[in-house]
Design a protein around this motif. Structure first.
Motif, mmCIF file in Angstrom:
data_model
loop_
_atom_site.group_PDB
_atom_site.id
_atom_site.type_symbol
_atom_site.label_atom_id
_atom_site.label_comp_id
_atom_site.label_asym_id
_atom_site.label_seq_id
_atom_site.Cartn_x
_atom_site.Cartn_y
_atom_site.Cartn_z
ATOM 1 N N MET A 1 0.833 -1.188 0.000
ATOM 2 C CA MET A 1 0.000 0.000 0.000
ATOM 3 C C MET A 1 0.873 1.245 0.000
ATOM 4 N N LYS A 2 0.447 2.248 -0.738
ATOM 5 C CA LYS A 2 1.171 3.510 -0.816
ATOM 6 C C LYS A 2 0.508 4.549 0.069
ATOM 7 N N THR A 3 1.280 5.499 0.527
ATOM 8 C CA THR A 3 0.759 6.618 1.297
ATOM 9 C C THR A 3 -0.128 7.477 0.413
ATOM 10 N N LEU A 4 -1.256 7.917 0.960
ATOM 11 C CA LEU A 4 -2.183 8.784 0.233
ATOM 12 C C LEU A 4 -2.319 10.115 0.949
ATOM 13 N N ILE A 5 -2.393 11.171 0.195
ATOM 14 C CA ILE A 5 -2.741 12.489 0.722
ATOM 15 C C ILE A 5 -3.950 12.949 -0.080
ATOM 16 N N LEU B 1 -13.752 7.261 0.321
ATOM 17 C CA LEU B 1 -12.457 7.777 -0.109
ATOM 18 C C LEU B 1 -11.379 6.706 -0.041
ATOM 19 N N TRP B 2 -11.537 5.806 0.954
ATOM 20 C CA TRP B 2 -10.520 4.786 1.171
ATOM 21 C C TRP B 2 -11.107 3.687 2.046
ATOM 22 N N ALA B 3 -10.678 2.458 1.793
ATOM 23 C CA ALA B 3 -11.129 1.331 2.618
ATOM 24 C C ALA B 3 -10.083 0.228 2.556
ATOM 25 N N ASP B 4 -9.977 -0.518 3.649
ATOM 26 C CA ASP B 4 -9.151 -1.724 3.668
ATOM 27 C C ASP B 4 -9.902 -2.780 4.466
#
Length: 107
Positions: free
Chosen positions: A1-5, A24-27
């Motif tokens: 996984m990459k860092t997101l801003i 926006l984001w989920a894991d």
């Protein structure tokens, strides 16, 4: 996984018909949604099996809960709701309301 801003100013969207919400984001463990509400729109009361966290990014609103009187919330406020407590948010202001919503995955 990459860092997101993520840039909320570029991601926020509003609808005259109903509140806008998008993931926006989920894991495997959690989900972050962006919720945008015009004046008069609301998130009706509901429950989760895990904690629910809201962060006010823009505007003012009213936090609704089965265990408290309605409370005013505004920019910078973080609302942490325990499992199985009924809760919702209403935009009772004259300006738009933008929230980040964080829940456990699948909740």
């Amino acid at each position: 996984m990459k860092t997101l801003i993520l840039d909320i100013q570029k991601l926020k969207k509003f609808s005259d018909e109903k509140r806008h919400h998008e993931t926006l984001w989920a894991d495997a463990h959690s989900t972050i949604k962006l919720i945008c509400m015009k004046p008069g729109q609301e998130i009706t009361t509901h429950t989760h099996h895990g904690n629910h966290i809201w962060i006010v990014m823009e505007g003012k609103g009213e936090f609704l809960s089965s265990d408290k009187e309605p409370q005013g919330i505004d920019i910078g406020k973080i609302v942490i709701v325990p499992p199985l407590v009924e809760h919702g948010i209403r935009n009772a202001a004259k300006e738009n309301l933008v929230l980040a919503s964080i829940t456990a995955a699948g909740d």
